[in-house]
Design a protein around this motif. Structure first.
Motif, PDB file in Angstrom:
ATOM      1  N   UNK A 194       0.984  -1.410   0.171  1.00 14.61           N
ATOM      2  CA  UNK A 194       0.360   0.046   0.246  1.00 14.61           C
ATOM      3  C   UNK A 194       1.007   1.323   0.168  1.00 14.61           C
ATOM      4  N   UNK A 195       2.109   1.139   0.861  1.00 13.99           N
ATOM      5  CA  UNK A 195       2.952   2.781   0.172  1.00 13.99           C
ATOM      6  C   UNK A 195       2.862   2.730  -1.076  1.00 13.99           C
ATOM      7  N   UNK A 196       3.794   2.102  -1.941  1.00 14.00           N
ATOM      8  CA  UNK A 196       3.820   2.054  -2.670  1.00 14.00           C
ATOM      9  C   UNK A 196       2.450   2.214  -3.675  1.00 14.00           C
ATOM     10  N   UNK A 197       1.915   2.033  -3.617  1.00 12.69           N
ATOM     11  CA  UNK A 197       0.215   2.509  -4.392  1.00 12.69           C
ATOM     12  C   UNK A 197      -0.180   3.694  -3.951  1.00 12.69           C
ATOM     13  N   UNK A 198       0.055   4.218  -2.523  1.00 10.33           N
ATOM     14  CA  UNK A 198      -0.239   4.751  -1.993  1.00 10.33           C
ATOM     15  C   UNK A 198       0.726   6.748  -2.445  1.00 10.33           C
ATOM     16  N   UNK A 199       1.768   6.372  -3.086  1.00 11.17           N
ATOM     17  CA  UNK A 199       2.762   6.900  -3.392  1.00 11.17           C
ATOM     18  C   UNK A 199       2.494   7.454  -5.325  1.00 11.17           C
ATOM     19  N   UNK A 200       2.278   6.305  -5.948  1.00 11.17           N
ATOM     20  CA  UNK A 200       1.515   6.094  -6.838  1.00 11.17           C
ATOM     21  C   UNK A 200       0.706   7.099  -6.923  1.00 11.17           C
ATOM     22  N   UNK A 201      -0.437   7.117  -6.050  1.00 17.32           N
ATOM     23  CA  UNK A 201      -1.750   8.560  -6.033  1.00 17.32           C
ATOM     24  C   UNK A 201      -1.537   9.556  -5.653  1.00 17.32           C
ATOM     25  N   UNK A 202      -1.109   9.614  -4.745  1.00 19.55           N
ATOM     26  CA  UNK A 202      -0.843  10.932  -4.229  1.00 19.55           C
ATOM     27  C   UNK A 202      -0.016  12.215  -4.992  1.00 19.55           C
ATOM     28  N   UNK A 203       1.235  11.375  -5.503  1.00 15.58           N
ATOM     29  CA  UNK A 203       1.856  12.002  -6.820  1.00 15.58           C
ATOM     30  C   UNK A 203       1.698  12.405  -7.837  1.00 15.58           C
ATOM     31  N   UNK A 204       0.349  11.242  -8.572  1.00 19.79           N
ATOM     32  CA  UNK A 204      -0.216  11.527  -9.625  1.00 19.79           C
ATOM     33  C   UNK A 204       0.259  10.344 -10.871  1.00 19.79           C
ATOM     34  N   UNK A 205       1.545  10.080 -10.486  1.00 23.04           N
ATOM     35  CA  UNK A 205       2.724   9.877 -10.948  1.00 23.04           C
ATOM     36  C   UNK A 205       2.882   8.036 -11.082  1.00 23.04           C
ATOM     37  N   UNK A 206       2.935   7.759 -11.419  1.00 25.41           N
ATOM     38  CA  UNK A 206       3.091   6.017 -11.645  1.00 25.41           C
ATOM     39  C   UNK A 206       4.804   5.648 -11.382  1.00 25.41           C
ATOM     40  N   UNK A 207       5.521   6.265 -10.159  1.00 27.88           N
ATOM     41  CA  UNK A 207       6.082   5.719  -9.686  1.00 27.88           C
ATOM     42  C   UNK A 207       7.260   4.424  -9.443  1.00 27.88           C
ATOM     43  N   UNK A 208       5.478   3.287  -9.185  1.00 30.89           N
ATOM     44  CA  UNK A 208       6.215   2.189  -8.628  1.00 30.89           C
ATOM     45  C   UNK A 208       5.014   0.799  -9.969  1.00 30.89           C
ATOM     46  N   UNK A 209       5.826   0.322 -10.235  1.00 35.80           N
ATOM     47  CA  UNK A 209       4.951  -0.894 -11.318  1.00 35.80           C
ATOM     48  C   UNK A 209       5.473  -2.198 -10.199  1.00 35.80           C
ATOM     49  N   UNK A 210       4.003  -2.650  -9.688  1.00 36.01           N
ATOM     50  CA  UNK A 210       4.556  -4.077  -8.606  1.00 36.01           C
ATOM     51  C   UNK A 210       3.904  -5.192  -9.582  1.00 36.01           C
ATOM     52  N   UNK A 211       4.875  -6.361  -8.788  1.00 42.81           N
ATOM     53  CA  UNK A 211       4.912  -8.069 -10.223  1.00 42.81           C
ATOM     54  C   UNK A 211       5.042  -8.600  -8.828  1.00 42.81           C
ATOM     55  N   UNK A 212       3.630  -9.385  -8.516  1.00 45.05           N
ATOM     56  CA  UNK A 212       3.523 -10.022  -7.716  1.00 45.05           C
ATOM     57  C   UNK A 212       3.941 -11.436  -8.293  1.00 45.05           C
ATOM     58  N   UNK A 213       5.193 -12.261  -7.598  1.00 52.27           N
ATOM     59  CA  UNK A 213       5.932 -13.319  -8.014  1.00 52.27           C
ATOM     60  C   UNK A 213       5.670 -14.716  -7.044  1.00 52.27           C
ATOM     61  N   UNK A 214       5.605 -15.814  -7.249  1.00 49.39           N
ATOM     62  CA  UNK A 214       6.149 -17.083  -6.274  1.00 49.39           C
ATOM     63  C   UNK A 214       6.823 -18.101  -7.380  1.00 49.39           C
ATOM     64  N   UNK A 215       7.572 -19.246  -6.494  1.00 48.38           N
ATOM     65  CA  UNK A 215       8.249 -20.358  -7.385  1.00 48.38           C
ATOM     66  C   UNK A 215       7.965 -20.734  -8.890  1.00 48.38           C
ATOM     67  N   UNK A 216       6.375 -21.067  -8.879  1.00 48.20           N
ATOM     68  CA  UNK A 216       5.698 -21.794  -9.834  1.00 48.20           C
ATOM     69  C   UNK A 216       4.796 -20.596 -10.518  1.00 48.20           C
ATOM     70  N   UNK A 217       4.723 -19.390 -10.044  1.00 46.72           N
ATOM     71  CA  UNK A 217       3.731 -19.199 -11.103  1.00 46.72           C
ATOM     72  C   UNK A 217       1.937 -19.489 -10.268  1.00 46.72           C
ATOM     73  N   UNK A 218       0.740 -18.620 -10.798  1.00 52.18           N
ATOM     74  CA  UNK A 218      -0.827 -19.199 -11.221  1.00 52.18           C
ATOM     75  C   UNK A 218      -0.792 -18.556  -9.302  1.00 52.18           C
ATOM     76  N   UNK A 219      -2.169 -19.330  -8.870  1.00 58.13           N
ATOM     77  CA  UNK A 219      -2.880 -18.627  -7.524  1.00 58.13           C
ATOM     78  C   UNK A 219      -1.601 -19.456  -6.774  1.00 58.13           C
ATOM     79  N   UNK A 220      -1.994 -18.452  -5.822  1.00 61.41           N
ATOM     80  CA  UNK A 220      -0.909 -18.995  -4.272  1.00 61.41           C
ATOM     81  C   UNK A 220      -1.809 -18.480  -3.019  1.00 61.41           C
TER      82      UNK A 220
END
Length: 317
Positions: A21-47
């Protein structure tokens, strides 16, 4: 734009997601896309997380990110080999690698923390030190930076770590704005204790809790028994008796602990002169504050500040 790779595994602790949420709100409050989040796991898919519901992830591979963060689980357990391999390479390809809570165990298992300072949730710190004796575990820390490796205590401390990463990227004011938006009282410095005076006292009644909250919010005041009793809606005599029964301490000793907790946090932030810290925390003068530090910590505040300054410089070297 800075990419953040967030590593999860089956049964990961759901509270770790709060750091994002820290990175999400940094994007929202600044009005710029400073951060791009990628969710990762060993095999991919639903975890599945610790509450049993799942999130979609991509499999780790040959793509690395500016910042790589691994979360932990309620019970530290061996990590999938693919995640360990990914973390080893990320330590040389990512600008920063972080472990939230028992995520420190993954970094240690990957061999990244050998000879390094690290922390984790206080309930797992001894286990981390025993399993990985080459790691310099400091169990009473909110978060620690050692070079490009960051580790944090458990639960909400992941938010403090993420705010520190944000401050490094976009500055103190942006970190403060995000903290306010998240209704975080303040971004705790990494050296602050994992334990809170208010939690340690554990008052049983609302009246004593009200008095302690009043004291924490008005440290510049004298905070006499009469003032605290008024906040608790009790007579001074009755308040003193009830307070000692519920906390095992006198009101004066509890107030001193609150002053010391805040003074130490301000000191470790490194932004305030000693005279200002003494005044803001109600010690009135540096000599009174010095005596209180010697009683509680066995060291004068100047020594503790020098140690905190040294740790900050080592961490950013």
């Amino acid at each position: 734009m800075r990419s953040v790779g967030f590593l999860v595994f089956d049964g990961f602790q759901v509270m770790g997601l709060a750091a994002l949420s820290v990175f999400e709100l940094a994007n929202l409050l600044s009005g710029q896309a400073h951060y791009d989040i990628h969710m990762l796991s060993d095999t991919g898919g639903r975890v599945r997380n610790s509450l049993g519901f799942g999130i979609e992830t991509a499999a780790v591979g040959d793509v690395f990110h500016d910042t790589t963060i691994t979360t932990g689980s309620l019970l530290a357990k061996p990590a999938p080999s693919a995640l360990l391999d990914y973390l080893r390479t990320a330590s040389t390809r990512s600008r920063r690698v972080a472990g939230i809570c028992t995520g420190a165990f993954l970094l240690a298992e990957a061999g990244l923390l050998d000879g390094r300072r690290a922390t984790t949730h206080w309930g797992h710190a001894r286990s981390l030190a025993t399993r990985f004796p080459k790691v310099r575990v400091e169990e009473d820390r909110i978060f620690i930076q050692d070079g490009n490796l960051w580790t944090s205590a458990g639960m909400s401390a992941g938010i403090d770590l993420a705010l520190a990463l944000l401050e490094e990227d976009l500055g103190r004011e942006m970190a403060r704005s995000v903290a306010r938006a998240m209704v975080v009282y303040l971004r705790r410095p990494g050296g602050q204790s994992q334990f809170s005076t208010l939690l340690e006292l554990e008052p049983k009644s609302d009246r004593v809790r009200r008095a302690l909250t009043y004291a924490k919010e008005n440290l510049r005041n004298e905070l006499s028994v009469e003032e605290l009793a008024e906040a608790a809606s009790l007579s001074p005599r009755q308040f003193s008796r009830v307070f000692r029964q519920e906390t095992g301490q006198s009101p004066a000793k509890a107030v001193e602990h609150l002053r010391l907790e805040v003074a130490r946090a301000m000191m470790e932030e490194g932004r305030h002169p000693m005279d200002v810290i003494a005044r803001e925390t109600g010690f009135a003068d540096r000599e009174r504050m010095r005596r209180a530090f010697l009683r509680s910590f066995g060291q004068p505040p100047q020594v503790m500040r020098r140690l905190a300054d040294h740790e900050r410089h080592v961490g950013t070297a």
